[in-house]
Scaffold this motif. Structure first.
Motif: not given
Length: 61
Positions: A16-17, A19-21, A23-24, A37, A41
């Motif tokens: 999850s982290v 995926k956020l990285k 996207a960022a 990121g 994953q």
């Protein structure tokens, strides 16, 4: 030694982290952050796999 459930939970959190990285990184245009990121994953997916293996090993005993 961590239990299978803990490994699976930690792996899911890491994914999850990641995926956020990713996207960022896409939003900011930072290829480095996006790559980090994706790597996180992958690491999370591997950790979840280890959790599944440990749980299956316990079931076979």
């Amino acid at each position: 030694m961590a239990s299978g459930k803990k490994d699976k939970a930690k792996g899911a959190a890491s994914q999850s982290v990641g995926k956020l990285k990713e996207a960022a990184g896409k939003v900011t245009g930072s290829g480095k952050t996006e790559a980090k990121g994706k790597a996180q994953q992958a690491k999370g997916g591997m950790q979840k796999g280890v959790g599944h293996l440990r749980e299956n090993q316990k079931k076979q005993r």
